[in-house]
Design a protein around this motif. Sequence first.
Motif, PDB file in Angstrom:
ATOM      1  N   VAL A 167       0.862  -1.182   0.000  1.00  0.00           N
ATOM      2  CA  VAL A 167       0.000   0.000   0.000  1.00  0.00           C
ATOM      3  C   VAL A 167       0.895   1.227   0.000  1.00  0.00           C
ATOM      4  CG1 VAL A 167      -1.793   1.266   1.228  1.00  0.00           C
ATOM      5  CG2 VAL A 167      -1.774  -1.244   1.272  1.00  0.00           C
ATOM      6  N   ALA A 168       0.795   2.039  -1.026  1.00  0.00           N
ATOM      7  CA  ALA A 168       1.718   3.168  -1.198  1.00  0.00           C
ATOM      8  C   ALA A 168       1.725   4.068   0.026  1.00  0.00           C
ATOM      9  CB  ALA A 168       1.331   3.962  -2.438  1.00  0.00           C
ATOM     10  N   GLY A 169       2.920   4.271   0.563  1.00  0.00           N
ATOM     11  CA  GLY A 169       3.081   5.168   1.695  1.00  0.00           C
ATOM     12  C   GLY A 169       2.352   4.737   2.940  1.00  0.00           C
ATOM     13  N   ALA A 170       1.906   3.475   2.991  1.00  0.00           N
ATOM     14  CA  ALA A 170       1.107   2.958   4.109  1.00  0.00           C
ATOM     15  C   ALA A 170      -0.138   3.809   4.339  1.00  0.00           C
ATOM     16  CB  ALA A 170       1.937   2.878   5.393  1.00  0.00           C
ATOM     17  N   GLY A 171      -0.632   4.419   3.254  1.00  0.00           N
ATOM     18  CA  GLY A 171      -1.798   5.283   3.366  1.00  0.00           C
ATOM     19  C   GLY A 171      -3.071   4.499   3.588  1.00  0.00           C
ATOM     20  N   THR A 172      -4.027   5.116   4.268  1.00  0.00           N
ATOM     21  CA  THR A 172      -5.317   4.469   4.521  1.00  0.00           C
ATOM     22  C   THR A 172      -6.478   5.230   3.895  1.00  0.00           C
ATOM     23  OG1 THR A 172      -5.517   5.619   6.644  1.00  0.00           O
ATOM     24  CG2 THR A 172      -4.536   3.409   6.666  1.00  0.00           C
ATOM     25  N   ALA A 173      -6.175   6.267   3.128  1.00  0.00           N
ATOM     26  CA  ALA A 173      -7.249   7.004   2.457  1.00  0.00           C
ATOM     27  C   ALA A 173      -7.821   6.177   1.319  1.00  0.00           C
ATOM     28  CB  ALA A 173      -6.711   8.327   1.916  1.00  0.00           C
ATOM     29  N   ASN A 174      -9.108   6.311   1.078  1.00  0.00           N
ATOM     30  CA  ASN A 174      -9.701   5.656  -0.078  1.00  0.00           C
ATOM     31  C   ASN A 174      -8.977   6.093  -1.342  1.00  0.00           C
ATOM     32  OD1 ASN A 174     -11.630   4.228   1.342  1.00  0.00           O
ATOM     33  ND2 ASN A 174     -13.242   5.742   1.043  1.00  0.00           N
ATOM     34  N   GLY A 175      -8.679   5.121  -2.203  1.00  0.00           N
ATOM     35  CA  GLY A 175      -7.993   5.432  -3.449  1.00  0.00           C
ATOM     36  C   GLY A 175      -6.485   5.320  -3.377  1.00  0.00           C
ATOM     37  N   THR A 176      -5.949   4.973  -2.200  1.00  0.00           N
ATOM     38  CA  THR A 176      -4.499   4.804  -2.092  1.00  0.00           C
ATOM     39  C   THR A 176      -4.025   3.711  -3.042  1.00  0.00           C
ATOM     40  OG1 THR A 176      -4.480   5.518   0.223  1.00  0.00           O
ATOM     41  CG2 THR A 176      -2.599   4.229  -0.534  1.00  0.00           C
ATOM     42  N   ALA A 177      -2.965   3.998  -3.790  1.00  0.00           N
ATOM     43  CA  ALA A 177      -2.458   3.069  -4.797  1.00  0.00           C
ATOM     44  C   ALA A 177      -1.942   1.786  -4.148  1.00  0.00           C
ATOM     45  CB  ALA A 177      -1.342   3.728  -5.596  1.00  0.00           C
ATOM     46  N   VAL A 178      -2.156   0.675  -4.848  1.00  0.00           N
ATOM     47  CA  VAL A 178      -1.552  -0.608  -4.483  1.00  0.00           C
ATOM     48  C   VAL A 178      -0.502  -0.913  -5.547  1.00  0.00           C
ATOM     49  CG1 VAL A 178      -1.960  -3.061  -4.090  1.00  0.00           C
ATOM     50  CG2 VAL A 178      -3.623  -1.374  -3.291  1.00  0.00           C
ATOM     51  N   GLN A 179       0.701  -1.257  -5.098  1.00  0.00           N
ATOM     52  CA  GLN A 179       1.864  -1.301  -5.975  1.00  0.00           C
ATOM     53  C   GLN A 179       2.786  -2.460  -5.592  1.00  0.00           C
ATOM     54  OE1 GLN A 179       3.752   2.464  -5.014  1.00  0.00           O
ATOM     55  NE2 GLN A 179       4.347   1.778  -2.980  1.00  0.00           N
ATOM     56  N   LEU A 180       3.863  -2.620  -6.344  1.00  0.00           N
ATOM     57  CA  LEU A 180       4.973  -3.492  -5.953  1.00  0.00           C
ATOM     58  C   LEU A 180       6.027  -2.672  -5.232  1.00  0.00           C
ATOM     59  CD1 LEU A 180       5.635  -5.763  -9.072  1.00  0.00           C
ATOM     60  CD2 LEU A 180       4.398  -6.358  -6.979  1.00  0.00           C
ATOM     61  N   TRP A 181       6.667  -3.313  -4.239  1.00  0.00           N
ATOM     62  CA  TRP A 181       7.751  -2.626  -3.514  1.00  0.00           C
ATOM     63  C   TRP A 181       8.619  -3.698  -2.860  1.00  0.00           C
ATOM     64  CZ3 TRP A 181       8.151   2.567  -4.111  1.00  0.00           C
ATOM     65  CH2 TRP A 181       9.179   3.209  -3.406  1.00  0.00           C
ATOM     66  N   ASP A 182       9.877  -3.326  -2.602  1.00  0.00           N
ATOM     67  CA  ASP A 182      10.751  -4.235  -1.863  1.00  0.00           C
ATOM     68  C   ASP A 182      10.072  -4.685  -0.575  1.00  0.00           C
ATOM     69  OD1 ASP A 182      12.889  -4.041  -3.663  1.00  0.00           O
ATOM     70  OD2 ASP A 182      13.687  -2.250  -2.663  1.00  0.00           O
ATOM     71  N   CYS A 183      10.113  -5.969  -0.282  1.00  0.00           N
ATOM     72  CA  CYS A 183       9.483  -6.486   0.930  1.00  0.00           C
ATOM     73  C   CYS A 183      10.209  -5.926   2.153  1.00  0.00           C
ATOM     74  CB  CYS A 183       9.527  -8.009   0.934  1.00  0.00           C
ATOM     75  SG  CYS A 183       8.584  -8.754  -0.414  1.00  0.00           S
ATOM     76  N   ASN A 184       9.439  -5.386   3.088  1.00  0.00           N
ATOM     77  CA  ASN A 184      10.051  -4.731   4.252  1.00  0.00           C
ATOM     78  C   ASN A 184       9.371  -5.086   5.566  1.00  0.00           C
ATOM     79  OD1 ASN A 184       7.684  -3.159   4.206  1.00  0.00           O
ATOM     80  ND2 ASN A 184       8.664  -1.595   2.911  1.00  0.00           N
ATOM     81  N   GLY A 185       8.344  -5.925   5.534  1.00  0.00           N
ATOM     82  CA  GLY A 185       7.712  -6.387   6.770  1.00  0.00           C
ATOM     83  C   GLY A 185       6.797  -5.389   7.437  1.00  0.00           C
ATOM     84  N   THR A 186       6.505  -4.265   6.785  1.00  0.00           N
ATOM     85  CA  THR A 186       5.639  -3.265   7.397  1.00  0.00           C
ATOM     86  C   THR A 186       4.174  -3.651   7.260  1.00  0.00           C
ATOM     87  OG1 THR A 186       5.470  -1.967   5.369  1.00  0.00           O
ATOM     88  CG2 THR A 186       7.310  -1.461   6.853  1.00  0.00           C
ATOM     89  N   ALA A 187       3.310  -2.930   8.001  1.00  0.00           N
ATOM     90  CA  ALA A 187       1.872  -3.203   7.954  1.00  0.00           C
ATOM     91  C   ALA A 187       1.300  -2.964   6.567  1.00  0.00           C
ATOM     92  CB  ALA A 187       1.148  -2.327   8.979  1.00  0.00           C
ATOM     93  N   ALA A 188       1.960  -2.120   5.776  1.00  0.00           N
ATOM     94  CA  ALA A 188       1.490  -1.842   4.418  1.00  0.00           C
ATOM     95  C   ALA A 188       1.621  -3.061   3.509  1.00  0.00           C
ATOM     96  CB  ALA A 188       2.269  -0.677   3.821  1.00  0.00           C
ATOM     97  N   GLN A 189       2.312  -4.080   3.985  1.00  0.00           N
ATOM     98  CA  GLN A 189       2.499  -5.299   3.191  1.00  0.00           C
ATOM     99  C   GLN A 189       1.927  -6.536   3.876  1.00  0.00           C
ATOM    100  OE1 GLN A 189       6.705  -5.464   2.250  1.00  0.00           O
ATOM    101  NE2 GLN A 189       6.633  -3.579   1.053  1.00  0.00           N
ATOM    102  N   GLN A 190       1.140  -6.318   4.914  1.00  0.00           N
ATOM    103  CA  GLN A 190       0.502  -7.421   5.629  1.00  0.00           C
ATOM    104  C   GLN A 190      -0.949  -7.535   5.164  1.00  0.00           C
ATOM    105  OE1 GLN A 190       2.183  -9.545   7.951  1.00  0.00           O
ATOM    106  NE2 GLN A 190       3.866  -8.492   6.913  1.00  0.00           N
ATOM    107  N   TRP A 191      -1.262  -8.622   4.483  1.00  0.00           N
ATOM    108  CA  TRP A 191      -2.582  -8.819   3.887  1.00  0.00           C
ATOM    109  C   TRP A 191      -3.299  -9.983   4.555  1.00  0.00           C
ATOM    110  CZ3 TRP A 191      -4.225  -5.330   0.307  1.00  0.00           C
ATOM    111  CH2 TRP A 191      -3.243  -4.478  -0.226  1.00  0.00           C
ATOM    112  N   THR A 192      -4.593  -9.835   4.759  1.00  0.00           N
ATOM    113  CA  THR A 192      -5.396 -10.899   5.349  1.00  0.00           C
ATOM    114  C   THR A 192      -6.512 -11.296   4.396  1.00  0.00           C
ATOM    115  OG1 THR A 192      -6.857  -9.342   6.486  1.00  0.00           O
ATOM    116  CG2 THR A 192      -4.948 -10.155   7.714  1.00  0.00           C
TER     117      THR A 192
END
Length: 405
Positions: free
Chosen positions: A293-318
């Motif tokens: 999730v770009a910039g770990a943003g939570t606003a509607n419309g935040t871009a979903v992208q590829l990025w180096d894996c870093n273990g942040t919440a922006a890359q934790q999917w359920t």
Amino acid sequence: MRTRVLVSAVALALGGLAAPPASAAPADVTPLAVTFADEFNGPAGTRVDGSKWNTEVGDNGGNNREHQYYTTSASNAALDGAGNLVITARKENPANYNCWYGRCLYTSARINTSAKFSTTYGRVEARMKMPRGKGMWPAFWMLGQDIGSVGWPNSGEIDIMEFLGHQQNTVYGTIHGPGYSGAGGIGMAYNGPNFADGFHTFAIDWTPQGIAWSVDGYVYQRRTPADVGGNQWVFNKPFFIILNLAVGGEWPGYPDASTVFPQQFVIDYVRVSTSDSSGGGRITGVGGKCVDVAGAGTANGTAVQLWDCNGTAAQQWTRPGDGTIRALGKCLDAAGGGTADGTLVQLWDCNGTGAQKWAVSGANDIVNIQANKCLDAQNASSANGTRLQLWTCTGGANQKWTVAA
């Protein structure tokens, strides 16, 4: 608009009464993200939010031999200015509406979320105060979104709460489906306090394994596929929500001299939240990069992208089991509900629409069910910031994903 079918639940036939112990057990499913909420905040006299609710009109086709006519009038359903929706049953003199038996004696309201919101699984709850009197029949319930094509009871029905105005201390929770409908519904009555004296919270916690009913956090009943006697369990698909106050009917009986009008069914809020039943983890794709999730943003419309894996919440999917894929409390979403090649994928409030329903195949595709297209890294790129989109499934490496969630 559908008419209501017979939904009576007879306590003795359905297993008797449940009452809470001295220390009530909490419901056992922890909410992950709110997917629907109406807090009913607004000026007194305001009608319900039309972006969330449909307001039904008519006599319910004579089903259950009810005696009310549902209207769109604010005198029958409106906010009270104190954070509540009030559904009011009124005695009409003279009776101005045609009903199956002649002139309707009463008016009331019934609202639903059909085609505006549906959910498969999760916690569905409302905080409410009941009316009083013989013939009052408020309900908080759900029908399968496919009722228009398969009919009732094949659609399934989940009665989260039904109440009879002459039984002030009792509420009912029931399921109906093919082979177990109407008076043969499967459920239980719950015996508690006087539900017309104050607000109480009524909920179901619904998973692929079954449904649990609770009052004020106390789980009083659980039903699973094993309970339907070899009949079809029809509760693994989208359902929509209904609130109504019926007057009279074969189950509750009819108002008598002791019933005072008007009567009010007061709803503080309705909320739906989805439980995380699968844990969370990363989704990796082309080049070993993570869905991010770009910039770990939570606003509607935040871009979903590829990025180096870093273990942040922006890359934790359920994947909570309702077809959605989630991060940061929001859903993976096809922008604008689009189905065309190149439709961008974004983060958005979970809303139960087809834009947020995904299937993960054994071939490592992530497919948007509504579009029948694959999650795709633009231009087959693995660079940081590469946007994700929908595209016709090609089997290419830029459409292959390893899902840990």
